[in-house]
Design an enzyme around this catalytic site. Sequence first.
Site, short mmCIF file in Angstrom:
data_model
loop_
_atom_site.label_atom_id
_atom_site.label_comp_id
_atom_site.label_asym_id
_atom_site.label_seq_id
_atom_site.Cartn_x
_atom_site.Cartn_y
_atom_site.Cartn_z
N TYR A 12 1.00 -1.17 -0.10
CA TYR A 12 0.01 0.05 0.06
C TYR A 12 0.96 0.90 -0.03
O TYR A 12 0.60 1.88 -0.68
CB TYR A 12 -0.83 0.01 1.00
CG TYR A 12 -1.67 1.26 1.28
CD1 TYR A 12 -3.09 1.25 0.68
CD2 TYR A 12 -1.52 2.11 2.20
CE1 TYR A 12 -3.85 2.22 0.88
CE2 TYR A 12 -2.22 3.31 2.24
CZ TYR A 12 -3.63 3.50 1.73
OH TYR A 12 -4.17 4.51 1.79
N LYS A 50 -28.68 1.88 17.02
CA LYS A 50 -29.02 3.24 17.06
C LYS A 50 -27.33 3.76 17.22
O LYS A 50 -27.18 3.74 18.53
CB LYS A 50 -29.88 3.82 17.71
CG LYS A 50 -29.85 5.34 17.74
CD LYS A 50 -31.17 5.66 18.64
CE LYS A 50 -31.47 7.47 18.25
NZ LYS A 50 -30.36 8.22 18.73
N LEU A 91 -35.39 11.48 15.24
CA LEU A 91 -36.39 10.32 15.43
C LEU A 91 -37.06 10.48 16.57
O LEU A 91 -36.54 11.26 17.58
CB LEU A 91 -35.60 8.89 15.45
CG LEU A 91 -34.84 8.36 14.37
CD1 LEU A 91 -34.14 7.24 14.63
CD2 LEU A 91 -35.84 8.13 13.18
N ARG A 151 -25.18 17.49 10.64
CA ARG A 151 -26.60 17.69 10.54
C ARG A 151 -27.23 19.15 11.21
O ARG A 151 -27.92 19.58 10.69
CB ARG A 151 -27.53 16.67 11.51
CG ARG A 151 -28.73 16.59 11.62
CD ARG A 151 -29.32 15.22 12.50
NE ARG A 151 -29.82 16.06 13.64
CZ ARG A 151 -31.10 16.48 13.68
NH1 ARG A 151 -31.94 16.30 12.95
NH2 ARG A 151 -31.52 16.77 14.77
S1 IVH Z 1 -32.08 7.35 10.42
C1 IVH Z 1 -35.37 10.01 10.23
N1 IVH Z 1 -30.52 5.23 11.37
O1 IVH Z 1 -30.37 9.13 15.54
C2 IVH Z 1 -34.07 9.11 9.89
N2 IVH Z 1 -30.51 7.33 12.54
O2 IVH Z 1 -32.66 10.97 16.27
C3 IVH Z 1 -33.21 9.40 10.85
N3 IVH Z 1 -28.84 7.49 14.38
O3 IVH Z 1 -29.72 12.35 13.94
C4 IVH Z 1 -31.81 8.96 10.81
N4 IVH Z 1 -28.33 5.27 14.41
O4 IVH Z 1 -27.71 10.77 14.63
C5 IVH Z 1 -30.92 6.72 11.65
N5 IVH Z 1 -29.38 3.54 12.31
C6 IVH Z 1 -29.64 4.78 12.35
C7 IVH Z 1 -29.25 5.72 13.39
C8 IVH Z 1 -29.68 6.84 13.40
C9 IVH Z 1 -28.14 6.66 15.08
C10 IVH Z 1 -29.04 9.07 14.89
C11 IVH Z 1 -29.06 9.87 14.03
C12 IVH Z 1 -30.13 10.67 14.08
C13 IVH Z 1 -30.78 10.48 15.33
C14 IVH Z 1 -32.19 10.45 15.03
#
Ligand code: IVH
Length: 670
Positions: A37, A116, A84, A137
């Site tokens: 590499y 999550k 969420l 975000r």
């Molecule tokens: S989906 C509406 N998927 O959770 C869709 N979010 O409160 C939102 N997060 O700001 C994103 N793991 O930082 C999604 N597998 C996952 C996630 C995830 C962590 C966090 C993300 C978001 C917050 C939502």
Amino acid sequence: MSASDVKRRIDELTEELTRAEHAYYVLDAPIMSDAQYDVLMRELQALEEAHPELRSPSSPTQRVGGAPAEKFEKVVRKLPMLSLANVFSDEEFRDFDERVRKQLGVDEVTWVCEHKFDGLAVELIYESGRFVRGATRGDGTVGEDVTANLRTVRNIPLQLAAPEGGEVPRYLEVRGEVFIQKSDFAKLNQQREEAGEPPFVNPRNSAAGSLRQLDPRLTAARPLSFFAYEIGQQEGLTFETHSQKLELLEQLRLPVNPDHVVARGFDQVKAVYVDFLARRHELPYEVDGMVVKVDSEDFRRRLGQVSKTPRWAVAWKFPPVEEETRVENIEVQVGRTGALTPVAHLAPVKVGGVTVTRATLHNEDELRRKDVRIGDWVFVRRAGDVIPEIVKVIETRRTGQERVFEFPTTCPVCNAPVARGEGEVVLRCTGKSCPAKGQANLRHFASRPAMDIDGMGEKLAAQLVSMGLVKTYADIYRLTLDQLLTVERLGEKSAQNLLEAIERSKHTTLRRFLYALGIRHVGEATAKALAEHFRDVRRLFTATVDELTRVKDVGPEMAQEIHDWFHNEANQRLVEDLLALGVDPKPPEEVQGGVFTGKTVVLTGTLSQMTREAAKEEIERRGGKVSGSVSRKTDLVVAGEDAGSKLKKAQELGVKVVDEPAFLAMLQQG
Ligand code: IVH
């Protein structure tokens, strides 16, 4: 080599290195040795050096981090990044599932369960497969451009591959999480402690802090990772389900966590939850729950969203982690403001994958209320980003050998009496020159979000204070090389570096400066608000309590505190000394010639993509003024949903009215 041969070789090397990085960082299945590499990387570097015009920003050589930035640019997105809603129990998730089924008119929903991740949400933008921009975000609509920093994250591809049987999308917004693996976090903290820097509280804070470094080289030195989990706007991809979307992201070479599960109906989702919860501590990254998303994209469109949360997904949170351990001792720490904080020293215990040896007991009242004694068995908890705390004593395990902790009446550091301020629960050291205060203050003053003096670690701050070299903050700017060379174990090189860091810190912002002064209750947010309002530190010498109360988020008590601080003669002298020594706090920037320059704007109705407060800030940053009522002097009314009387009045007066999309478009003009 001819120019076209060079170009071809650069493309080849780029492709090979990109594949190698993907294999190593994403698939965890290396296809070449480190030595190989390095050889390829050096060849590419050499070619690019000889032909700088052929160097692309998405070249694998560009991960080391470019030049530091002054500040992060704002990014306004058309499609906001949502957050969420949370559920905490079987019942709450059952209700959620039922609502979704009802709205769709179906008996069963197919869900995708994901971890999550406890990190920081970001968006990556790819144009024709090239990584061109990335942003945090932020509040969903307005984020910060951290492209240079994201480029240093090893498993973020700078160049996408074509998906099976398809082409690289012309435009793609990838959403996902930046985080730090638990093992990397432990290593990082160890390094920090060795360097005399305060350790990070948890992986999320360290990820957020690392991504928000103005100097990308600092970010490059941090072990950040990324997982992709959603797509924003895009051109050129087709998918009908979320599962297909994840599959596509993977084919594009983006890192997608393979540990996600398709589940039908409540029972299956519940089973996945139980499994994820049981495995949470074995995962290499921190999670705080499970995200459950409707699989069908068509269903998602039909479900839509309410304000900033989708109706098609929910976070099913995990309960906070609690463990049992024994209190070996209780000690009192003296903080920057002289506050005495009782801290329990614990028999080391792993709580949520992190070894905990200390927990705060906040203050004497709290200690009494929980009746924590030396020798007690207790439950400790880490929840979100808080420092571990003692939940409660396990009274059934008392043996009678436990000792009640006597709160000291004098400061454990300087022996001055301690006293409780009026209406306060906290006891404070009354010593005028308590070294603990000096040293903790100095650490705060020099810390990264404050004056950002690199190299002023805990040990050095303690030495400078105890040697009497630094009595006030101003003394920092009077330090000489000769003085520093008298500090034990501080070499000439480090001393030089420190002096340079001190010199650099003079070019600062008013907001950092105000935060650095360590005025009680003035955190980063308040410092920012004060900087925006007053714009010149000397203006605070004459500000009245009344005026201070008008600053965003400043209540009457805080206003009094700030007023008293700036009306104190010694403090005024300190500020004047700092300015005279060359500290130059710049007021917050106003966008020159912004779209709203000289305009009075009225906001009415509900904006779906940002709070009214955020909208106000955006307008002010672009030179406008926001007023509460419509008159002939109003230049523009921004009407959100359900706008009422103000909209009517504007129409009567013939004042220009725009809706939210038009307003967002104006913001994008700068
Ligand atoms: S989906 C509406 N998927 O959770 C869709 N979010 O409160 C939102 N997060 O700001 C994103 N793991 O930082 C999604 N597998 C996952 C996630 C995830 C962590 C966090 C993300 C978001 C917050 C939502």
